[in-house]
Design an enzyme around this catalytic site. Structure first.
Site, short mmCIF file in Angstrom:
data_model
loop_
_atom_site.label_atom_id
_atom_site.label_comp_id
_atom_site.label_asym_id
_atom_site.label_seq_id
_atom_site.Cartn_x
_atom_site.Cartn_y
_atom_site.Cartn_z
N TYR A 5 1.06 8.07 -2.02
CA TYR A 5 1.84 9.03 -2.80
C TYR A 5 1.26 9.23 -4.20
O TYR A 5 1.57 10.21 -4.86
CB TYR A 5 3.30 8.58 -2.96
CG TYR A 5 4.09 8.42 -1.69
CD1 TYR A 5 3.60 8.82 -0.44
CD2 TYR A 5 5.36 7.85 -1.73
CE1 TYR A 5 4.34 8.64 0.70
CE2 TYR A 5 6.11 7.68 -0.58
CZ TYR A 5 5.60 8.06 0.64
OH TYR A 5 6.36 7.89 1.77
N HIS A 19 1.60 1.61 6.56
CA HIS A 19 2.10 2.97 6.48
C HIS A 19 2.00 3.73 7.81
O HIS A 19 2.93 4.43 8.20
CB HIS A 19 1.35 3.73 5.37
CG HIS A 19 2.10 4.90 4.84
ND1 HIS A 19 1.93 5.37 3.56
CD2 HIS A 19 3.04 5.71 5.40
CE1 HIS A 19 2.73 6.40 3.36
NE2 HIS A 19 3.40 6.63 4.47
#
Length: 273
Positions: free
Chosen positions: A47, A105
């Site tokens: 991110y 992730h």
């Protein structure tokens, strides 16, 4: 706040996610989130806003012991010479000496899952995370992760919203003692605009978005909410003062469709259940 319990951990049931948010947006909205009562914050290396979250929490004077912080290791760092270093870099950016939950992730296939889990466990053994988990894993991958991991797999963070039927994954997770964390709960803006959800919401004086979050919470999921607008934060957290009926839950479940999945990046997504 209501919590979801797994393996002795208590996870705040409603989290605040910062996916696709700029540094400026994060630093503007996090103080409002804290003010509204959020203590669970979810970010990720990819991110590129861990540092902004760390700055915002520090500037707001948030007590570390009051927070539940989650971040995720990106697939490019699934190598012995990068995994731990990448986590240390995440901790530096977040201005903490450990996170509460560290996730893989995406499954990734360049590195065997056994090695991924071993590295995740090494980070936990080093005290850099209290708990470990996975994200975007299928039932088979999740079961394999649970079997391989010395530390309990606390959660599988998956896409979940009214248009995607995740009941099979949720049932498998429950059987393994793994909590489900739901991301993309607004289905990229479709939930707040849904006329059926809005009609249900009117019965309670709630918005379609609040109904969507409540739908996730009542399934026992940890739900990640998100907004970049400080004036919308209070709406996101006001979902604990009403309860959907069984008929309403069934009607919302009925919105699921075969093409309901929104997040399936080529090269990362597994063969979904």
């Amino acid at each position: 706040m209501q919590t979801v319990k797994a393996h002795g951990a208590s996870i705040p049931a409603l989290g605040f996610g910062v996916f696709r948010m700029s540094d400026d947006e994060v630093e503007r909205v996090v103080p409002a989130a804290l003010e509204a009562g959020f203590r669970h914050f979810d970010t990720a290396q990819i991110y590129q806003n861990e540092a902004a979250l760390g700055r915002a929490l520090a500037k707001a004077g948030a007590r570390r012991d009051d927070l539940f912080l989650t971040t995720k290791v990106w697939v490019d760092n699934y190598h012995p010479d990068r995994f731990l270093d990448s986590v240390e870099e995440s901790l530096d950016r977040l201005r903490v000496d450990r996170v509460d939950l560290l996730l893989l992730h995406w499954p990734g296939d360049a590195v065997p899952i056994a090695e991924q889990i071993a590295m995740l466990n090494a980070v936990q053994s080093a005290g850099r995370t209290l708990h470990v988990g996975v994200s975007n894993q299928t039932i088979a991958q999740m079961r394999e992760a649970v079997a391989l991991s010395a530390a309990p797999i606390l959660t599988n963070q998956i896409e979940a919203h009214p248009y995607l039927d995740q009941r099979a994954v949720a049932a498998a997770a429950k059987a393994e003692g793994v909590a489900v964390t739901a991301y993309f709960g607004m289905a990229d803006g479709a939930v707040p605009q849904d006329v059926q959800l809005a009609a249900i919401g009117r019965r309670y004086g709630k918005s379609a978005a609040q109904v969507g979050l409540r739908f996730l919470l009542q399934q026992g999921f940890v739900a990640l909410s998100k907004t970049a607008k400080p004036d919308r934060v209070a709406e996101n957290i006001a979902v604990f003062d009403f309860e959907l009926t069984e008929a309403e839950m069934a009607a919302i479940t009925g919105l699921a469709r075969a093409d309901g999945r929104r997040v399936s990046p080529p090269g990362l997504a597994p063969a979904w259940d």
